[in-house]
Design a protein around this motif. Structure first.
Motif, PDB file in Angstrom:
ATOM      1  N   LEU B  70      16.202  -4.769  -3.743  1.00 43.98           N
ATOM      2  CA  LEU B  70      16.057  -5.997  -2.959  1.00 43.98           C
ATOM      3  C   LEU B  70      17.182  -6.970  -3.291  1.00 43.98           C
ATOM      4  N   CYS B  73      20.233  -6.044  -1.476  1.00 39.97           N
ATOM      5  CA  CYS B  73      20.049  -6.443  -0.076  1.00 39.97           C
ATOM      6  C   CYS B  73      20.421  -7.897   0.114  1.00 39.97           C
ATOM      7  N   ARG B  74      19.837  -8.748  -0.756  1.00 40.72           N
ATOM      8  CA  ARG B  74      20.062 -10.184  -0.603  1.00 40.72           C
ATOM      9  C   ARG B  74      21.527 -10.512  -0.772  1.00 40.72           C
ATOM     10  N   CYS B  89      15.306  -6.232   4.928  1.00 44.71           N
ATOM     11  CA  CYS B  89      15.858  -5.208   4.048  1.00 44.71           C
ATOM     12  C   CYS B  89      15.220  -3.876   4.389  1.00 44.71           C
ATOM     13  N   TRP B 442      12.285  -3.125  -5.983  1.00 48.37           N
ATOM     14  CA  TRP B 442      11.846  -3.695  -4.705  1.00 48.37           C
ATOM     15  C   TRP B 442      10.816  -4.779  -4.903  1.00 48.37           C
TER      16      TRP B 442
END
Lengths: 424, 480
Positions: B70, B73-74, B89, B442
């Motif tokens: 995650l 993703c950010r 995501c 995640w």
């Protein structure tokens, strides 16, 4: 010519038990009864053997033993020193609370959505269709969990609301502030203003259940007001039928309905208590768990979608001719709806609506997804795990749910009979 | 001659309607702004749409498909769309799709559930589109092609692919040449699907099939002089004797003589949508006949049968499904002989089947009640016996009336398969998603997995409800 009744009387033969339709049904029923009894006997025998093997018996004494666990939402007083039986009652009350509030709001949401889905407004009708289809076709558990997760993971911690002396000195504001200065939603729960009385009436205890006389007095006053208001309306109607003129009653009704209740509340010193941050958490007001909020919101939106379809179907079921006939009689649209369409539509709407209420009540057991301590969470959850009495707990729990369901459906039958088309 | 000079002798050309009465303006006036109240509603609606779009669109536009956590993703989102921007995501789905779909099913055997799903849809084609060759060929062809593509992506062995292609092509050809032959696949599918999913020796399902064959044989042989009920009972007795006493020795013998089989999979490896489909499809298939029997029993003249059916239906409808599932896992062990231990998935399927059968029975009872009494009397007048009348006259009409209710019960059942998470099974919603969200990489992700799972449920349930509307239209015979 011979009639069936004059058929020659045959003597009974054994084969007639199978071939003669007069006896066959008895044969089948006896066979079923024998099989059923054998099956029940077999199951009972197994159960006895299994219980003996595990050294257990069937015994409901655990209900009077100390529970030893806390329940964070309680409508009547409970501590972890209370009994398992009382814990079960707390759970049952939590179930009923969520079912009651849920039914009311689901009806409101459902009626609005159902009527708007029939609206001539293209945009609103489409939006309502999207709402109904999305909520009807996705499992309820998903909504419960999603709402719970969003609440617990996106809302700020209580300490973000805190205003420290340094911040006052520096002229800073706290990171988060309460909605309208009254409602605080944190990642632990929501705090809403709670009603408080400065001079309450005493509380009496009946069978270990405390009953607040203030609430009783309030209910009595409200019920009395409603009764008096009914008398006023009945009198107005009588005068109207006598003279054709209806006396003005709205100010009398308002006065009778609200003045006594407000007077009573003022006499008891009613005020709202707002939540306040103290230390690491909020105190004061009513603390609502996110598990309660998530379960309630999900149930309302999910059941509301089903109710919307029921309402829509009910209104569509009334033929267009009824509206036209009412217009021909000179009724205005509002009165047409109230006097012609709704009474007929309600007859179609109410039975499936009640069965949705039933579904909602049963679906409160899905609080398990967010650890809401309802009947299943206390009696069928912690109590069952602590005492290891699966058989008794499950029997009790099923019995209680069954009783609630049967009560609701018998009420439905009474209602159905009262609004049934009286054919003579 | 009267003076009629002012009378026009030719028609005026038609004028265009005023601007407010045509085109987009007319539509807007009529549909969005017809009254002050409607205008307010429209404005509120527009505001809702605007706020939803404002929140969701940037989030969707900044979607990230390739990442391993995650955090990554950010970072990608912030790098591309500026700091504090939000972005979906979907990389999570890309990384964990197999768990959502198959749970812990062994990765090298994914072709088995895929093939089972493909064959399920193909075997449903002749039922769903009975007598409609074109629709059924389209469905079979599409499913066969999709299954083949999926298999090609999972298994790269060319010989396997050729075998699959031949088999699926053969089925498509059958659907074209003789659509009704596909019903053979429908009949054997339950055992075939079971064997594909659970694996193990091929002789076990064959043994079960022989039991059913015995049942049918005994029924057909004795029906004419024992009557339907007794003949069915006799068939069941013979089949039960075969299953309980004879089958094991025969199948062990056959297995020893000719070992044929696939790697066996245990139920705890099932999960995700595979589990939801196994439970949902089996329970849907099995609950309809039981529901019909219960509804008929409720209408029966025989007091005992009627009481039993009413008691069963009201009991089951009065308790929440979750207590029934707890019964399956906690109490069933008490009711069965000591040391019996049968599969938890199977227990859940059985109890879910009975649960939805009770609801179906009520729906079908409504359909039976809607049938005029004259239909029953006509059947009697024709000299049909009870079962013939039910099969030829009553049920076709009663079931047709109850299609919407039946399908919505099925939809409810499929949605309720998510509840098996609470008895420790790996359903896609709670079971798998909780595992995925517990992964440190995640942690903190919530919209994406729930949207993914919700979208699949939505597609299946919405498809079912649309099919029921189609079926209602197709079967509509009244001339209104």
């Amino acid at each position: 010519m011979s009639l069936a009744s004059e058929a020659p009387k045959e003597s009974f033969r054994l084969s007639m038990l199978i071939y003669d339709t007069r006896y066959r049904s008895y044969t089948i029923q006896v066979a079923v009864l024998v099989l059923l009894l054998a099956f029940l006997g077999w199951m009972t025998d197994n159960t006895i053997k299994n219980l003996a093997e595990r050294g257990k018996d069937i015994n409901f004494n655990f209900l009077w033993q100390r529970a030893g666990y806390d329940i964070d939402q309680q409508l009547i007083p409970y501590t972890n020193d209370s009994t398992h039986g009382r814990a079960a009652i707390i759970g049952l009350l939590n179930t009923l609370l969520i079912a009651f509030i849920g039914c009311i709001f689901a009806t409101i949401v459902g009626v609005i959505a159902g009527v708007l889905r029939l609206s001539k407004n293209w945009l609103v009708a489409r939006l309502m269709t999207v709402y109904v289809e999305i909520f009807r076709n996705v499992p309820l558990v998903l909504w419960i969990i999603l709402i719970f997760v969003v609440f617990t993971e996106t809302y700020p911690q209580p300490r973000d609301f805190r205003l420290t002396d340094e911040m006052v000195a520096a002229g800073e504001e706290p990171k988060e502030s309460m909605i309208l200065g009254a409602i605080a939603i944190t990642n632990r729960g929501s705090n809403i203003p709670g009603p408080m009385l400065d001079r309450p009436l005493p509380t009496i205890e009946i069978a270990t259940v405390p009953i607040s006389l203030s609430a009783v007095a309030f209910l009595v006053v409200v019920a009395g007001s409603v009764l008096v208001n009914r008398r006023i309306l009945a009198r107005a109607k009588a005068i109207q039928e006598d003279t054709g003129l209806r006396p003005t009653t709205w100010w009398q009704s308002l006065l009778v309905l609200f003045a006594p209740a407000i007077a009573l509340l003022m006499a008891m010193g009613f005020h709202l208590e707002y939540p306040e941050i103290k230390g690491f958490n909020f105190t004061g007001g009513i603390a609502v768990n996110h598990s309660f909020t998530a379960l309630l919101v999900a149930l309302i939106l999910y059941t509301g979608a089903f109710i919307a379809e029921i309402v829509r179907g009910g209104i569509l079921a009334i033929s267009r001719g009824q509206t036209e006939a009412a217009y021909a009689l000179g009724l205005r649209p509002g009165r047409t709806m109230n006097l012609v369409i709704l009474p007929q539509a309600l007859r179609v709407i109410i039975p499936p609506l009640i069965s949705q209420f039933l579904n909602l009540t049963k679906n409160t057991s899905l609080g398990i997804a967010v650890s809401y301590l309802d009947l299943r969470g206390t009696l069928g959850g912690i109590t069952m795990n602590q005492t290891g009495r699966e058989m008794e707990c499950m029997l009790l729990m099923m019995g209680i749910y069954l009783t609630i369901s049967l009560l609701i459906s018998s009420l439905m039958n009474i209602y159905n009979n009262s609004v049934k088309l009286k054919e003579r | 001659m009267p003076d009629t000079a002012f009378v026009r002798s030719e028609m005026l050309p038609q004028q265009a309607p005023p601007i407010t009465e045509r085109g987009a303006v007319k539509w807007l006036r009529e549909n969005l702004f017809s009254s002050p109240f409607n205008t307010v509603l429209t404005l509120i609606g527009l505001a809702v749409v605007f706020f939803l779009a404002q929140a969701a669109l940037p989030w969707l536009m900044n979607s990230v498909w390739n990442a391993t956590s995650l955090k990554e993703c950010r970072e990608i989102v912030w790098a591309s769309a500026g700091p504090e921007a939000t972005g979906a995501c979907w990389a999570l789905i890309r990384e964990r799709w197999h768990q959502f779909l198959f749970g812990f099913y062994p990765a090298d055997l994914y072709w088995r559930p895929v093939l089972a799903l493909g064959l399920l849809l193909i075997s449903l084609a002749p039922v769903l589109y009975y007598g409609l060759r074109k629709a059924s060929v389209t469905l079979v062809g599409t499913v066969a092609a999709l299954t083949l593509i999926a298999l090609a992506m999972l298994d790269h062995d060319p010989t396997h692919l050729v075998i699959f292609a031949l088999g699926l092509g053969g089925l498509t050809a059958t659907a074209w040449v003789a659509p009704k032959r596909l019903l053979v696949l429908t009949v054997i599918y339950p055992l075939l699907g079971f064997w594909l999913l659970w694996g193990g020796s091929v002789w076990a399902p064959v043994g079960v099939a022989i039991g059913f064959a015995l049942l049918v044989a005994v029924y057909l042989a004795t029906k004419s002089y024992l009557g339907v009920v007794v003949a069915t009972g006799a068939g069941f007795v013979v089949a039960a004797i075969w299953w309980l006493a004879v089958q094991t020795s025969v199948t062990t013998g056959l297995e020893a003589a000719m070992p044929l089989g696939m790697q066996a999979i245990t139920s705890d490896q099932f999960g995700g949508f595979l589990l939801a489909f196994v439970i949902g499809v089996t329970a849907i298939g099995a609950s309809l006949p039981i529901g019909i029997l219960l509804a008929l029993g409720r209408q029966s003249d025989m007091l005992l049968i009627k009481t039993l059916c009413v008691g069963f239906i009201e009991f089951v409808r009065g308790v929440p499904l979750i207590t029934v599932l707890f019964t399956a896992t906690l109490l069933l062990g008490y009711f069965l002989p000591p040391q019996t231990n049968f599969d938890v998935v199977l227990r859940v399927i059985i109890l879910v089947t009975f649960f939805s059968a009770a609801y179906l029975a009520e729906v079908i009872r409504g359909g039976l009640a809607a049938l005029p009494k004259g239909q029953y009397e006509a059947a009697d007048a024709l000299g049909l016996d009870y079962w013939q009348a039910q099969r030829l006259i009553v049920m076709p009409q009663a079931l047709k009336v109850s299609i919407p209710g039946i399908v919505s019960t099925f939809i409810g059942l499929f949605k309720d398969t998510t509840l098996v998470a609470f008895v420790g099974l790996m359903d896609p919603l709670k079971g798998v998603t909780t595992i995925v969200r517990a992964d440190t990489a995640w942690k903190g992700i919530y919209w994406e997995p729930y949207i993914f799972v919700g979208a699949i449920f939505f597609a299946v349930c919405f498809g079912m409800s649309r099919y029921s509307m189609y079926l209602e239209q197709k079967l509509k015979t009244d001339h209104r």
